[in-house]
Design a protein around this motif. Structure first.
Motif, PDB file in Angstrom:
ATOM      1  N   ALA A 572      43.843  57.666  44.057  1.00  0.00           N
ATOM      2  CA  ALA A 572      42.721  57.138  43.252  1.00  0.00           C
ATOM      3  C   ALA A 572      41.417  57.267  44.028  1.00  0.00           C
ATOM      4  N   ALA A 573      41.468  56.993  45.340  1.00  0.00           N
ATOM      5  CA  ALA A 573      40.263  57.048  46.163  1.00  0.00           C
ATOM      6  C   ALA A 573      39.721  58.472  46.295  1.00  0.00           C
ATOM      7  N   THR A 574      40.608  59.439  46.445  1.00  0.00           N
ATOM      8  CA  THR A 574      40.149  60.835  46.555  1.00  0.00           C
ATOM      9  C   THR A 574      39.600  61.345  45.215  1.00  0.00           C
ATOM     10  N   ALA A 575      40.127  60.802  44.098  1.00  0.00           N
ATOM     11  CA  ALA A 575      39.612  61.194  42.776  1.00  0.00           C
ATOM     12  C   ALA A 575      38.263  60.535  42.491  1.00  0.00           C
ATOM     13  N   ALA A 576      38.040  59.340  43.071  1.00  0.00           N
ATOM     14  CA  ALA A 576      36.755  58.632  42.915  1.00  0.00           C
ATOM     15  C   ALA A 576      36.278  58.227  44.309  1.00  0.00           C
ATOM     16  N   PRO A 577      35.797  59.188  45.101  1.00  0.00           N
ATOM     17  CA  PRO A 577      35.534  58.944  46.537  1.00  0.00           C
ATOM     18  C   PRO A 577      34.433  57.932  46.833  1.00  0.00           C
ATOM     19  N   ARG A 578      33.615  57.556  45.858  1.00  0.00           N
ATOM     20  CA  ARG A 578      32.536  56.596  46.108  1.00  0.00           C
ATOM     21  C   ARG A 578      32.921  55.161  45.792  1.00  0.00           C
ATOM     22  N   GLU A 579      34.163  54.956  45.346  1.00  0.00           N
ATOM     23  CA  GLU A 579      34.640  53.611  45.023  1.00  0.00           C
ATOM     24  C   GLU A 579      35.222  52.956  46.273  1.00  0.00           C
ATOM     25  N   GLU A 580      34.493  51.987  46.843  1.00  0.00           N
ATOM     26  CA  GLU A 580      34.927  51.341  48.086  1.00  0.00           C
ATOM     27  C   GLU A 580      36.260  50.620  47.936  1.00  0.00           C
ATOM     28  N   GLY A 581      36.464  49.995  46.764  1.00  0.00           N
ATOM     29  CA  GLY A 581      37.674  49.200  46.559  1.00  0.00           C
ATOM     30  C   GLY A 581      38.947  50.005  46.739  1.00  0.00           C
ATOM     31  N   TYR A 582      38.944  51.258  46.272  1.00  0.00           N
ATOM     32  CA  TYR A 582      40.147  52.091  46.401  1.00  0.00           C
ATOM     33  C   TYR A 582      40.438  52.401  47.863  1.00  0.00           C
ATOM     34  N   TRP A 583      39.383  52.664  48.655  1.00  0.00           N
ATOM     35  CA  TRP A 583      39.591  52.934  50.080  1.00  0.00           C
ATOM     36  C   TRP A 583      40.062  51.676  50.803  1.00  0.00           C
ATOM     37  N   LYS A 584      39.514  50.539  50.407  1.00  0.00           N
ATOM     38  CA  LYS A 584      39.919  49.270  51.032  1.00  0.00           C
ATOM     39  C   LYS A 584      41.388  48.985  50.760  1.00  0.00           C
ATOM     40  N   ASN A 585      41.817  49.191  49.499  1.00  0.00           N
ATOM     41  CA  ASN A 585      43.236  49.011  49.157  1.00  0.00           C
ATOM     42  C   ASN A 585      44.115  49.984  49.925  1.00  0.00           C
ATOM     43  N   THR A 586      43.632  51.203  50.129  1.00  0.00           N
ATOM     44  CA  THR A 586      44.400  52.194  50.886  1.00  0.00           C
ATOM     45  C   THR A 586      44.583  51.741  52.326  1.00  0.00           C
ATOM     46  N   ILE A 587      43.517  51.190  52.935  1.00  0.00           N
ATOM     47  CA  ILE A 587      43.590  50.713  54.328  1.00  0.00           C
ATOM     48  C   ILE A 587      44.645  49.614  54.466  1.00  0.00           C
ATOM     49  N   ILE A 588      44.581  48.642  53.555  1.00  0.00           N
ATOM     50  CA  ILE A 588      45.480  47.481  53.647  1.00  0.00           C
ATOM     51  C   ILE A 588      46.935  47.911  53.479  1.00  0.00           C
ATOM     52  N   THR A 589      47.233  48.675  52.425  1.00  0.00           N
ATOM     53  CA  THR A 589      48.628  49.049  52.153  1.00  0.00           C
ATOM     54  C   THR A 589      49.158  50.069  53.176  1.00  0.00           C
ATOM     55  N   ALA A 590      48.278  50.967  53.673  1.00  0.00           N
ATOM     56  CA  ALA A 590      48.720  51.914  54.706  1.00  0.00           C
ATOM     57  C   ALA A 590      49.075  51.163  55.987  1.00  0.00           C
ATOM     58  N   ARG A 591      48.300  50.121  56.317  1.00  0.00           N
ATOM     59  CA  ARG A 591      48.589  49.313  57.513  1.00  0.00           C
ATOM     60  C   ARG A 591      49.911  48.582  57.352  1.00  0.00           C
ATOM     61  N   LEU A 592      50.125  47.986  56.157  1.00  0.00           N
ATOM     62  CA  LEU A 592      51.385  47.282  55.903  1.00  0.00           C
ATOM     63  C   LEU A 592      52.579  48.228  55.900  1.00  0.00           C
ATOM     64  N   ALA A 593      52.327  49.496  55.502  1.00  0.00           N
ATOM     65  CA  ALA A 593      53.409  50.486  55.469  1.00  0.00           C
ATOM     66  C   ALA A 593      53.620  51.134  56.833  1.00  0.00           C
ATOM     67  N   GLY A 594      52.705  50.871  57.769  1.00  0.00           N
ATOM     68  CA  GLY A 594      52.825  51.473  59.098  1.00  0.00           C
ATOM     69  C   GLY A 594      52.373  52.921  59.152  1.00  0.00           C
ATOM     70  N   ASN A 595      51.577  53.333  58.171  1.00  0.00           N
ATOM     71  CA  ASN A 595      51.094  54.718  58.126  1.00  0.00           C
ATOM     72  C   ASN A 595      49.731  54.760  58.818  1.00  0.00           C
ATOM     73  N   ARG A 596      49.775  54.911  60.165  1.00  0.00           N
ATOM     74  CA  ARG A 596      48.558  54.842  60.964  1.00  0.00           C
ATOM     75  C   ARG A 596      47.576  55.973  60.630  1.00  0.00           C
ATOM     76  N   SER A 597      48.075  57.166  60.390  1.00  0.00           N
ATOM     77  CA  SER A 597      47.228  58.328  60.092  1.00  0.00           C
ATOM     78  C   SER A 597      46.415  58.108  58.824  1.00  0.00           C
ATOM     79  N   LEU A 598      47.096  57.652  57.764  1.00  0.00           N
ATOM     80  CA  LEU A 598      46.409  57.418  56.497  1.00  0.00           C
ATOM     81  C   LEU A 598      45.419  56.266  56.624  1.00  0.00           C
ATOM     82  N   GLU A 599      45.793  55.237  57.383  1.00  0.00           N
ATOM     83  CA  GLU A 599      44.910  54.087  57.586  1.00  0.00           C
ATOM     84  C   GLU A 599      43.601  54.524  58.251  1.00  0.00           C
TER      85      GLU A 599
END
Length: 616
Positions: A572-599
């Protein structure tokens, strides 16, 4: 003059938008093509090529204003090409320059190319058709095929752009056979077949039934041949239009016949029962075709046509050009010379097609190569001294005929401007225009839904609910009203029932917005499994539906599937790159998933957005 008109038009709120009855359909279809849908769920009602053209223009980075300018330039250079082609045909230079002069200043030739409708790209195709036809006519027999086939190819492309060109293809082929130019006729027809047959074959295989270039041919004939017909597009896009089509589809399903057959049966009944009225309609259409007024087809211009100074000035010349063309016909009839057969056949074919269907400014747009050529002959060879009194009378008649303009589409034009302001976010002005239109023009599903949306944004939910209720009462077969009503209904059971009504009305092809809205409703009720099913339907229709990607991420996060949630949020964030909320959600869930690269990738993008915000 074209630059002046585009400059004036650019001050209109709808200049940068693709809205209007046919315009919106072409644009929506181009969006489907960009998303990879070559054939829609059901055979489309318009000839297909223009939608592909729009998709191509967007693919190379042009937006609506750029497309308007590009189309205007295409048509401008096409008229220049026709001028040089006349010179090549050894037509007297005086006639050629009068032809060029008229083509530069005639209002429809300035106005229509800037509109997002299929007619705007037909002239370039037909100019190339005429050019290769000229080469075929002026080369030895063995080399004719090298030019007659390309002429047919461009004619076939024009036919795939607008179905009314079928008359031109038939008449041009018969003309060649009548002149005993059998080899040229064969090569010309072969070129048409090379373009049209592969498309029709692919379409037939895809739908599993024999289909034509467009799906509403019989309806267009019915529109000009029924007891209520008046020679124009009298059935306006709105409640009555949609109700007629809904009724036709329902009765066609009951009888297990196509809607085309349904409309043709009604047309044949009209011809059989009231033949004198049918003939009277044809006689009525003749003066309409030669009028100076730009009769609209769909909500696409008559009211707005007269809103610019350049068009108000130039539209005076349309009627005199038609009158001069009759003088040109008289001269050609007497002298039998300077025949430019393809352009004249094109004008005759479009004239006959409008007699068969309805009269429209857009439909007669392609008559003008032949009409202007005849007018140029008339202007050059008319004995002006002898006819000066008549010319003065005609001048006064032209003034009266042009400016005695009572547009029946004023409410439609106002609705169009209201819709443009609504899309732009100018809700106060949009409401004012839409309320005016709503009192004079029955288009519940469009105007009522927009007014309901504005009431929602103003926080007046009871008023929004009233607008949506009125929409469902007036047009219960339209899904948008039910969907919007469900969104503002506080009772979950009642909202669920409204959503089901919307899905039933939209069957078998519900839109992505409807399936997403129902999924969002189910998510709010914590019915996650059902919500996911409707999200899958949304992605089947629109794979990169951004709100649906975000909602899928939320559901996955609620189910503690953080890796899957991060993947959805990142998409969603790459499709709408100016939407901060999508990037913020990506950071939180990537951290919880242990995906350091994506975070880290998401953090970097989020910080860039924060930095840009500070700079602003």
């Amino acid at each position: 003059m074209r630059g002046l008109y585009l400059f004036e038009y650019s001050h209109f709120v709808n200049f940068s938008l693709a809205i209007g009855a046919d315009v919106g359909e072409y644009w929506a279809r181009s969006q489907e093509i960009l998303k990879g849908t070559i054939f829609p769920a059901a055979p489309e009602i318009h000839a297909p090529f223009y939608s592909f053209f729009l998709a191509g223009m967007q693919k190379i980075g042009l937006e609506v204003p750029g497309i308007r300018i590009f189309q205007t330039l295409l048509n401008y250079f096409s008229w220049l090409g026709l001028f040089f082609l006349l010179l090549k045909n050894n037509v007297p230079k005086k006639i050629c320059f009068v032809f060029l002069g008229i083509s530069m200043f005639l209002a429809p030739l300035v106005f229509h190319p800037a509109e997002l409708v299929s007619e705007s790209i037909l002239l370039p195709f037909l100019s190339l058709t005429f050019f290769f036809f000229y080469l075929a006519e002026n080369h030895p027999c063995r080399r004719k095929v090298l030019f007659a086939v390309p002429s047919g190819i461009f004619a076939g492309a024009a036919f795939l752009t607008h179905g009314m060109l079928s008359g031109f293809l038939v008449l041009e082929t018969f003309y060649l056979l009548w002149r005993k130019k059998y080899f040229t006729a064969l090569a010309f027809t072969a070129g048409i077949i090379l373009v049209v047959t592969p498309f029709l074959a692919a379409k037939t295989l895809h739908y599993g039934q024999l289909t034509g270039v467009q799906g509403n041919t019989a309806f267009n004939i019915f529109l000009g041949n029924n007891p209520r017909a008046n020679g124009l597009c009298y059935m306006r896009p709105g409640n009555f239009w949609r109700a007629a089509h809904f009724r036709a589809e329902a009765r066609s399903r009951e009888r297990q016949i196509s809607t085309n057959r349904y409309w043709m049966e009604k047309t044949l009944t009209f011809w059989q029962k009231t033949p004198f009225k049918a003939v009277g309609l044809y006689l009525k259409k003749i003066p309409l075709i030669f009028s100076s007024k730009e009769y609209i087809a769909g909500a696409d211009g008559g009211f707005l046509f007269c809103r610019t100074d350049s068009m108000n000035l130039l539209r005076f010349f349309t009627f005199p050009v038609f009158l001069l063309s009759f003088a040109g016909i008289w001269y050609l009839w007497k002298k039998k010379e300077y025949l430019w057969s393809p352009a004249l056949i094109l004008s005759v074919s479009l004239f006959l097609m409008q007699l068969l269907t309805v009269t429209s400014g857009r439909y007669r747009f392609l008559m003008f190569p032949g009409v202007i050529y005849l007018a140029a002959i008339g202007a050059v060879y008319l004995n002006w001294n002898r006819w000066k009194v008549a010319a003065g009378v005609v001048f006064l008649l032209c003034v009266w005929q042009t400016y005695n303009f009572i547009g029946f589409d004023k409410a439609e034009g106002t609705a169009l401007l209201g819709q443009a302001h609504f899309i732009k976010g100018n809700y106060e002005h949009a409401k004012e225009l839409l309320l005016f239109a709503n009192k004079r023009f029955r288009d519940s599903s469009r105007i009522g839904n927009m007014l309901g949306n504005i009431a929602e944004k103003e926080g007046n939910i009871p008023l929004a609910r009233q607008y949506y209720t009125d929409v469902t009462r007036n047009e219960p077969f339209m899904p948008e009203g039910w969907m919007n009503l469900a969104n503002v209904t506080s009772s979950p059971e009642q909202a669920d029932r409204f959503f089901r009504r919307a899905l039933k009305a939209a069957a078998p092809s519900p839109g992505a917005d409807l399936t997403f809205n129902y999924a969002r409703f189910l998510y709010a009720l914590k019915r996650y499994d059902e919500a996911l099913k409707f999200l899958e339907k949304t992605f089947a229709i629109e794979p990169n539906h951004i709100p649906a990607l975000n909602l899928s991420g939320l559901i996955a996060a609620n189910q503690k599937d953080f890796a899957r949630a991060a993947a959805f949020f990142y998409k969603a964030a790459t499709a709408a790159p100016r939407e901060e909320g999508y990037w913020k959600n990506t950071i939180i869930t990537a951290r919880l998933a242990g995906n350091r690269s994506l975070e880290e990738k998401a953090i970097k993008k989020y910080q860039q957005l924060q930095y840009r915000k500070k700079l602003k």
